[in-house]
Motif scaffolding. Structure first.
Motif: not given
Length: 225
Positions: A30-34, A44-47, A108-109, A123-127
């Motif tokens: 999960a390092a890239r997603e992190a 400044g984006y809401s993640a 996947d938005l 916004v969640i799940d940035w895989s």
């Protein structure tokens, strides 16, 4: 650990202290997603805020509130309001400066991946996130929404929510198509090809993918204004 939620490829557990653990069941790193989420928050984006990452595990701030899909199904957010919000989240994301010059895509938005805490949407799940053409991101969202409309059983653990969404998303899709600023019809074929390769899709979802693409294409073809 208490299980809070399960998706198609990951589980979310409560850690306490305002944090959750999101773990990929297939063990993927999960390092890239992190890294992506940290860069988004810095821009400044809401993640979600990332507290730590270890192999397939992400430690994130817990977000209290319904998903945008749930808020729409209960009527606390109107269909038009939800469509406008999702369009704005796309536009804001694609307007961010990103290394390499191409915008960052979420890919996947959809309304189930937008949380609605009192302080504003997250916004969640940035895989799946990667740079690319903004139109592909928008087309993918439209296609996923259309899949829920034409495919019964996409939310087997939430049948009441699915029933409400299948009704609401029929109106949501053309409203979203009108609200988002990026023309995306020409990227539907690529979006459908990518979805067809998704190992998480069921046989029924794959069989009805063409119907979903046709519904999304019809929404994209409607005149604006």
């Amino acid at each position: 650990m208490e299980l809070l939620a399960s998706g198609r490829d990951a589980d979310v557990h409560l850690l306490g202290g305002g944090r959750v653990l999101r773990r990929y069941r297939d063990g993927r790193p999960a390092a890239r997603e992190a890294e992506v989420m940290r860069a988004l928050v810095a821009a400044g984006y809401s993640a979600p805020r990332v507290w730590g990452v270890d192999g397939p595990d992400l430690v994130l701030s817990r977000i209290h509130g319904p998903t945008l899909a749930e808020a729409m199904a209960t009527g606390s957010v109107s269909v038009a309001g939800a469509a406008g919000l999702l369009a704005r989240l796309h536009d804001d994301l694609h307007d961010l400066p990103w290394p390499g010059g191409a915008p960052l895509l979420h890919l996947d938005l959809h309304p189930l991946n937008v949380m609605m805490p009192s302080e504003g949407p997250v916004v969640i799940d940035w895989s799946n996130a990667r740079p690319g053409p903004a139109a592909l991101d928008v087309a993918t969202t439209a296609l996923i929404v259309a899949q829920v409309v034409v495919t019964p059983g996409m939310l087997p653990d939430q049948p009441e929510l699915e029933a409400a969404l299948r009704h609401d998303l029929g109106a949501f899709l053309p409203a979203f198509a009108t609200a988002v600023t990026t023309p995306w019809k020409d990227h539907l074929e690529e979006a459908a090809a990518r979805r067809a390769l998704d190992p998480n899709l069921t046989a029924r979802e794959l069989a009805l993918l063409g119907d979903a693409a046709a519904l999304a294409r019809a929404a994209a073809s409607r005149p604006r204004g």
